[in-house]
Design an enzyme around this catalytic site. Structure first.
Site, PDB file in Angstrom:
ATOM      1  N   GLY A 153       0.818  -1.198   0.000  1.00  0.00           N
ATOM      2  CA  GLY A 153       0.000   0.000   0.000  1.00  0.00           C
ATOM      3  C   GLY A 153       0.852   1.249   0.000  1.00  0.00           C
ATOM      4  O   GLY A 153       2.083   1.189   0.114  1.00  0.00           O
ATOM      5  N   PRO A 154       0.229   2.402  -0.105  1.00  0.00           N
ATOM      6  CA  PRO A 154       0.967   3.673  -0.130  1.00  0.00           C
ATOM      7  C   PRO A 154       1.702   3.923   1.183  1.00  0.00           C
ATOM      8  O   PRO A 154       1.407   3.291   2.205  1.00  0.00           O
ATOM      9  CB  PRO A 154      -0.138   4.721  -0.352  1.00  0.00           C
ATOM     10  CG  PRO A 154      -1.319   3.958  -0.826  1.00  0.00           C
ATOM     11  CD  PRO A 154      -1.224   2.592  -0.241  1.00  0.00           C
ATOM     12  N   PRO A 155       2.659   4.840   1.187  1.00  0.00           N
ATOM     13  CA  PRO A 155       3.373   5.159   2.434  1.00  0.00           C
ATOM     14  C   PRO A 155       2.430   5.752   3.486  1.00  0.00           C
ATOM     15  O   PRO A 155       1.515   6.509   3.159  1.00  0.00           O
ATOM     16  CB  PRO A 155       4.411   6.202   1.985  1.00  0.00           C
ATOM     17  CG  PRO A 155       4.541   6.033   0.508  1.00  0.00           C
ATOM     18  CD  PRO A 155       3.202   5.572   0.027  1.00  0.00           C
ATOM     19  N   GLY A 156       2.670   5.376   4.735  1.00  0.00           N
ATOM     20  CA  GLY A 156       1.955   5.998   5.839  1.00  0.00           C
ATOM     21  C   GLY A 156       0.584   5.443   6.140  1.00  0.00           C
ATOM     22  O   GLY A 156      -0.184   6.086   6.868  1.00  0.00           O
ATOM     23  N   VAL A 157       0.249   4.244   5.603  1.00  0.00           N
ATOM     24  CA  VAL A 157      -1.087   3.691   5.870  1.00  0.00           C
ATOM     25  C   VAL A 157      -1.066   2.699   7.030  1.00  0.00           C
ATOM     26  O   VAL A 157      -2.111   2.141   7.378  1.00  0.00           O
ATOM     27  CB  VAL A 157      -1.682   3.026   4.606  1.00  0.00           C
ATOM     28  CG1 VAL A 157      -1.937   4.068   3.540  1.00  0.00           C
ATOM     29  CG2 VAL A 157      -0.784   1.917   4.083  1.00  0.00           C
ATOM     30  N   GLY A 158       0.119   2.435   7.605  1.00  0.00           N
ATOM     31  CA  GLY A 158       0.172   1.588   8.793  1.00  0.00           C
ATOM     32  C   GLY A 158       0.624   0.171   8.547  1.00  0.00           C
ATOM     33  O   GLY A 158       0.269  -0.726   9.317  1.00  0.00           O
ATOM     34  N   LYS A 159       1.433  -0.069   7.516  1.00  0.00           N
ATOM     35  CA  LYS A 159       1.859  -1.437   7.205  1.00  0.00           C
ATOM     36  C   LYS A 159       2.777  -1.980   8.300  1.00  0.00           C
ATOM     37  O   LYS A 159       2.589  -3.095   8.788  1.00  0.00           O
ATOM     38  CB  LYS A 159       2.567  -1.458   5.846  1.00  0.00           C
ATOM     39  CG  LYS A 159       1.703  -0.988   4.685  1.00  0.00           C
ATOM     40  CD  LYS A 159       2.419  -1.112   3.361  1.00  0.00           C
ATOM     41  CE  LYS A 159       3.604  -0.174   3.235  1.00  0.00           C
ATOM     42  NZ  LYS A 159       3.204   1.253   3.248  1.00  0.00           N
ATOM     43  N   THR A 160       3.780  -1.202   8.675  1.00  0.00           N
ATOM     44  CA  THR A 160       4.732  -1.666   9.689  1.00  0.00           C
ATOM     45  C   THR A 160       4.077  -1.773  11.062  1.00  0.00           C
ATOM     46  O   THR A 160       4.328  -2.723  11.812  1.00  0.00           O
ATOM     47  CB  THR A 160       5.941  -0.710   9.750  1.00  0.00           C
ATOM     48  OG1 THR A 160       6.520  -0.592   8.449  1.00  0.00           O
ATOM     49  CG2 THR A 160       6.990  -1.225  10.719  1.00  0.00           C
ATOM     50  N   SER A 195      -5.499   3.590 -18.909  1.00  0.00           N
ATOM     51  CA  SER A 195      -6.838   3.824 -18.384  1.00  0.00           C
ATOM     52  C   SER A 195      -7.364   5.238 -18.625  1.00  0.00           C
ATOM     53  O   SER A 195      -8.478   5.546 -18.238  1.00  0.00           O
ATOM     54  CB  SER A 195      -6.870   3.525 -16.876  1.00  0.00           C
ATOM     55  OG  SER A 195      -6.003   4.387 -16.177  1.00  0.00           O
ATOM     56  N   LYS A 252      -8.896   5.412  -7.026  1.00  0.00           N
ATOM     57  CA  LYS A 252      -9.464   6.397  -7.937  1.00  0.00           C
ATOM     58  C   LYS A 252     -10.808   6.915  -7.429  1.00  0.00           C
ATOM     59  O   LYS A 252     -11.121   8.107  -7.556  1.00  0.00           O
ATOM     60  CB  LYS A 252      -9.622   5.773  -9.325  1.00  0.00           C
ATOM     61  CG  LYS A 252      -8.288   5.473  -9.996  1.00  0.00           C
ATOM     62  CD  LYS A 252      -8.456   4.804 -11.353  1.00  0.00           C
ATOM     63  CE  LYS A 252      -7.095   4.534 -11.999  1.00  0.00           C
ATOM     64  NZ  LYS A 252      -7.211   3.868 -13.310  1.00  0.00           N
TER      65      LYS A 252
END
Length: 822
Positions: free
Chosen positions: A366-373, A690, A733
Site C-alpha cells: 500500500g501507499p506510504p503511511g497507511v500503517g503497514k509496519t 486507463s 481512484k
C-alpha cells in the site's frame, strides 16, 4: 671491486684502441672491476687487446638494454683500462670473464672501425693543476671521509679495507673516483662524474651523493628503530603478562584463559544447541584453547563462539493467542482496515488450532503511511511474540542477507541472523520493510534471490548463514513483508508471499484517525493537553485538503505536530488561555495553503474532461484538455505522456474519425484542423492505458463543440471498436473523485465486481456507472451528443451499482510508471 693493483701511472696510452661498450656500469680510473663479456664484437675487442698491450677503451652504452649498438649509442667519454686477467666460461655459456683496471680518463675523437669490433682514436684527458686549491681540496677530502664514516656507522655494508685504502689516498681526483665506484651508482649518476675533469667538481658531486645516501640511511634507521621498539614493547607486555599469570597462579587467583574457556564451555552446555551446532562449538572451543590469548585468530574464534552461544537455537516465546483479544488490539491500534484485520485474525486462528504452521508469508502492500509496519507490531503484540524489523530498501549486497564468510576481515552474520539474535527468540514476528526497493549488483549479487530461501517455508528450516555455516531453523518465524509497489518485487519473490493490499484513507477516515490517535499522541509528545488546545473537525479537514496530499497519514501527523509545537511555545511563554485552531486561523500556524483543493470544474467546458489516475501515494484527479487550431490534421500530445498514454490518444482519434458521421463531426475538421491534447501538471510523468475514455471524451467534445459535464469523472481503456476495458486501482481512484467532490464516476463494466471489496461509506454520495462502450460514456458525459448507432449489444447500466463478485487487484493491462498511472 678492488683498489689499485698495479702502477698504472707509467702506462702509455696509444692513439687507437679497441672499444668495449658496457651496459650497466661505469669504470673509473684506479678501480679494478670484473666484467662478463658475451657479445661477439666485444669478445673480439678483448682478444685484440690481449694479443697486443692488453689496453682497451671502456665506455658505457646510452641505452643499457640494447644488445646491438652503433657508435652513436656509446658515450663519448670513457676510461682506458688494462685487462689484468681473463677466464673463459665453459660451454654452452660461451662468455668470458675479465678483470680490468681503470687507467686514465679519455674520450673518443673518431671511430675508425666498427666490424668485427669497434676501434676508435682516443684522446687522454690530462688532469688540471690543483696546487692553488690544495687547501680547499684537502677540506673537501676530509668531509668526504667523515660522511663516508657516518654512512658506515648507519649500517651501510662496505669492506673494512675500503676505509683503510681511502685514508692512504692523497690525490683528491682519485679519492672522488674511488668513492663514486664504491657507492654503486646508476649510469646517469656515474657518467657525469666520469666526464668531470677537475677534482674539485668531482669531490663536490660525490659529497652531494654521500649526503643524499646519509639522509636515506637515517630515515631507514629511524623506521627500523620504531619497528624494533614496537616489537620490544609487545615482547615486554607478553613477558609481563606471563609474569602476572604466574603470580596469580601462586596466589591462587586462577588462570584468566582457563577461566574464559570454562565460562564458554558452560555457556555452550546451557545454550541447548542442536547436535551439529554443539559439535562445531566444541571444536572451535578446542581451537581457542590451543591458541595464545593475544593471537589475532583467537579474537575471531572467540567472536564466532559468542554468536553461537547468544543465538536462540531452542528459545521460543509461547503463543498465547486469544482471538477476541487480538481483534481488540488490532481495533485499538488501527482504524477500519476490516479486510486486512480479518485476514490477520484468520491466520491467528489457524495458528492457534494447528500449533505448528508453515507459512504463509504475508506482504502488506500500500501507499506510504497507511500503517503497514505498525500492523506487524500489533500482530506481535496479539500473539505475545517479539517484534523485529529490518529495512531491506536499497540493499544491494547478497551478503547483507546471508552474511560474510569468516575468512573476511570484519565478517559478521547477515541481517536475518542479526535480527533473530536481537529478538532473543527463534519465533519472532519479523518485518522485512520495503522489499520492493531491493537493489542488485553485478559484483555483489542479488539480495532478492537470497530472500527466496528465507521466505520459503519448505526450505527455511535449514537456512545457512555464510558466517555461521550452520543450519538455523527459520520455520517458526512469522515473516511479514511490506511494499509500496507490487510490480517492483521480482516475480519469484512475489510468488512466495500472499499479498494483502492496504488502500489509502478517505477524508472521513483521516479525521477519525486524527481524533482517535494522532491528536493525543502529538499532545503528549509536545507536553500539552486538551486544556491548552482545541482542533475542530473542519480544521482537520482543512489540514488534509490544503496542506497534505497523500494516501497515508505521515504528513498529516507532521502538520499536527507543527501546530502543537507553536501552541507549546505559547503555553511555555505564560499563556493560559485555551487556543482554538479553526480553518480561518490555520494559516497562522502552518503558513499559506500548499495545495489547491481538487474541486470539480466551475462550469461545463468544451474539450475538458475529468479523469482519474493511480499513483504510489494513492488516487489522483487529472484533467484532459483538447483544443482545435487551423492546420493540416496533426495531433500534438503534451504533459509528459508515456508511450501507452500516447497510443490511447491515437486510438481515441481513430475512434472519433471512424464514427464521425454518427457523432456529428464534419470530416473536413480532420484535414483542416490540428488537434492538441494536453494533460496538466506537465512536470509529472504519466502513463498507462486507463485514460483512454477520458481522452476520447475530451477529443469528441472539442470536435463537436459540446461541453463535458463537470460532475462526471471517468476511467477505462478503450479499443478501436469503442469498447471500454478493465483498469486497476479502482478504490484509490474512487477516493480521489470523492476528495474532488465528484458526484458521478464512469467505470468499466468488467470492474463492477471490484465494488464488492470497497466499503459502503466510500461510495456514499457517489453514482457509480459501469459502462461497456464509449457511446455509453458519451451519453453520461457530453450534453446533447448522439452516440453512434451500432448493432452490438450494450451490457452497461446507467444506474448506481455495487454487486458482489471476486476481488480484482490490478488489470493485466496496467503498467507501472514513475509517478502517475492513468
Amino acid at each position: 671491486m678492488s683498489s689499485v693493483a698495479t702502477d698504472i701511472d707509467q702506462i702509455q696510452i696509444p692513439e687507437e684502441l679497441p672499444v668495449l661498450p658496457v651496459k650497466d656500469v661505469v669504470l673509473f680510473p684506479s678501480v679494478i672491476l670484473p666484467l662478463f663479456v658475451g657479445r661477439d664484437s666485444s669478445i673480439e675487442a678483448v682478444n685484440h687487446a690481449l694479443e697486443n698491450d692488453r689496453l682497451i677503451f671502456l665506455s658505457a652504452q646510452k641505452d643499457g638494454s640494447a644488445d646491438v649498438v652503433d657508435p652513436e649509442g656509446i658515450h663519448e667519454y670513457g676510461c682506458v683500462g688494462i685487462i689484468m686477467r681473463m677466464h673463459k666460461l665453459p660451454v654452452p655459456d660461451g662468455r668470458i670473464k675479465i678483470l680490468v683496471q681503470g687507467v686514465r680518463r679519455a674520450k673518443v675523437t673518431e671511430f675508425t672501425k666498427t666490424k668485427p669490433n669497434f676501434f676508435a682514436k682516443v684522446e687522454e684527458i690530462k688532469p688540471p693543476d690543483i696546487e692553488a686549491q690544495r687547501v680547499e681540496l684537502e677540506a673537501m677530502m676530509r668531509s668526504v671521509r667523515e660522511v663516508l664514516e657516518k654512512i658506515v656507522s648507519h649500517g651501510k655494508i662496505l669492506s673494512p679495507e675500503i676505509l683503510i685504502v681511502l685514508d692512504d689516498v692523497k690525490d683528491p681526483g682519485r679519492l672522488a673516483d674511488l668513492v663514486a665506484s664504491y657507492l654503486v651508482l646508476k649510469i646517469d649518476e656515474a657518467q657525469p662524474i666520469l666526464e668531470m675533469n677537475h677534482p674539485k667538481a668531482r669531490l663536490k658531486a660525490v659529497l652531494d651523493l654521500l649526503h643524499k645516501e646519509l639522509d636515506i640511511l637515517s630515515v631507514q634507521e629511524k623506521i627500523q628503530t620504531q619497528a624494533r621498539g614496537e616489537m620490544s614493547r609487545i615482547q615486554r607486555e607478553y613477558y609481563l603478562r606471563e609474569q602476572l599469570r604466574a603470580i596469580k597462579s601462586e596466589l591462587g587467583d586462577g588462570d584468566p584463559k582457563a577461566e574464559e574457556i570454562l565460562d564458554l564451555r558452560n555457556k555452550i552446555e546451557g545454550a541447548n544447541m542442536p547436535d551439529e551446532v554443539e559439535e562445531e562449538a566444541y571444536k572451535q572451543l578446542k581451537r581457542l584453547e590451543a591458541m595464545h590469548p593475544d593471537a589475532a585468530e583467537a579474537s575471531i574464534v572467540r567472536t564466532y563462539l559468542e554468536w553461537l552461544i547468544e543465538l536462540p537455537w531452542s528459545l521460543s516465546s509461547n503463543d498465547n493467542i486469544d482471538i477476541s483479544k487480538a481483534k481488540k488490539i488490532l481495533d485499538e491500534d488501527h482504524y477500519d482496515l476490516e479486510k486486512v484485520k480479518d485476514r490477520i485474525l484468520e491466520f491467528l486462528s489457524v495458528t492457534k488450532l494447528k500449533k505448528k504452521l508453515k507459512g504463509p508469508i504475508l506482504c502488506f502492500a500500500g501507499p506510504p503511511g497507511v500503517g503497514k509496519t505498525s500492523l506487524g507490531k500489533s500482530i506481535a503484540k496479539a500473539m505475545g511474540r517479539e517484534f523485529v524489523r529490518v529495512s531491506v530498501g536499497g540493499m544491494r549486497d547478497e551478503a547483507e542477507i546471508r552474511g560474510h564468510r569468516r575468512t573476511y576481515v570484519g565478517a559478521m552474520p547477515g541481517r536475518i541472523i542479526q535480527g533473530i539474535k536481537t529478538g532473543g527468540t527463534n519465533n519472532p514476528v519479523f518485518i522485512l520493510d520495503e522489499v520492493d526497493k531491493l537493489g542488485s549488483d553485478s559484483f555483489r549479487g542479488d539480495p532478492s534471490s537470497a530472500l527466496l530461501e528465507v521466505l520459503d517455508p519448505e526450505q527455511n528450516n535449514t537456512f545457512r548463514d555464510h558466517y555461521l555455516n550452520l543450519p538455523f531453523d527459520l520455520s517458526n518465524v512469522m515473516f511479514i513483508a511490506t511494499a509500496n509497489m507490487i510490480d517492483a518485487i521480482p516475480a519469484p519473490l512475489r510468488d512466495r508471499m500472499e499479498i494483502i493490499n492496504i488502500p489509502g484513507y478517505t477524508m472521513e477516515e483521516k479525521v477519525e484517525i486524527s481524533k482517535l490517535y494522532l491528536l493525543d499522541k502529538q499532545m503528549e509528545a509536545n507536553g500539552i493537553s486538551i486544556i491548552n488546545v482545541e482542533l475542530e473537525d473542519e480544521t482537520i479537514r482543512s489540514i488534509v485538503e490544503l496542506y497534505t496530499r497523500e494516501a497515508g497519514l505521515r504528513n498529516l501527523e507532521r502538520k499536527i505536530a507543527a501546530i502543537f509545537r507553536k501552541v507549546a511555545r505559547k503555553v511555555a511563554e505564560g499563556g493560559s488561555k485555551k487556543i482554538k485552531i479553526t480553518p480561518n486561523n490555520l494559516h497562522e500556524y502552518l503558513g499559506p495553503p500548499i495545495y489547491i483543493p481538487e474541486n470539480q470544474r466551475d462550469e461545463n467546458e468544451v474539450g475538458v474532461t475529468t479523469g482519474l489516475a493511480w499513483t504510489s501515494g494513492g488516487g489522483e484527479v487529472l484533467f484532459v484538455e483538447t483544443t482545435l487550431m487551423d492546420g493540416k490534421g496533426t495531433l500534438t500530445l503534451t504533459g509528459q505522456l508515456g508511450d501507452v498514454m500516447k497510443e490511447s490518444a491515437r486510438a481515441a482519434l481513430s475512434y472519433a474519425r471512424s464514427n464521425s458521421k454518427a457523432l456529428g463531426i464534419k470530416d473536413e475538421l480532420f484535414q483542416n484542423k490540428d488537434l492538441h491534447i494536453h494533460v496538466p501538471a506537465g512536470a509529472i510523468p504519466k502513463d498507462g492505458p486507463s485514460a483512454g475514455v477520458t481522452m476520447a471524451t475530451s477529443l469528441i467534445s472539442a470536435l463537436t463543440g459540446k461541453p463535458v459535464s463537470r460532475d462526471v469523472a471517468m476511467t477505462g481503456e478503450i479499443t478501436l471498436r469503442g469498447r471500454v476495458l478493465a483498469i486497476g486501482g479502482l478504490k484509490e481512484k474512487i477516493l480521489a473523485a470523492k476528495r474532488a467532490k465528484i458526484t458521478k464516476i464512469l467505470i468499466p463494466h468488467t470492474n463492477e465486481k471490484d465494488l464488492y471489496e470497497i466499503p459502503d461509506h466510500y461510495l456514499d454520495g457517489l453514482e457509480i456507472v459501469p459502462v461497456t462502450t464509449v457511446d455509453e460514456v458519451l451519453e453520461h458525459a457530453i450534453f446533447n451528443v448522439k452516440p453512434p448507432k451500432k448493432s452490438s449489444s450494450k451490457k452497461g447500466s446507467g444506474s448506481s451499482s455495487k454487486k458482489k463478485g471476486k476481488s480484482s487487484s490490478s488489470s493485466s493491462t496496467s503498467r507501472r510508471t514513475v509517478h502517475a498511472h492513468v
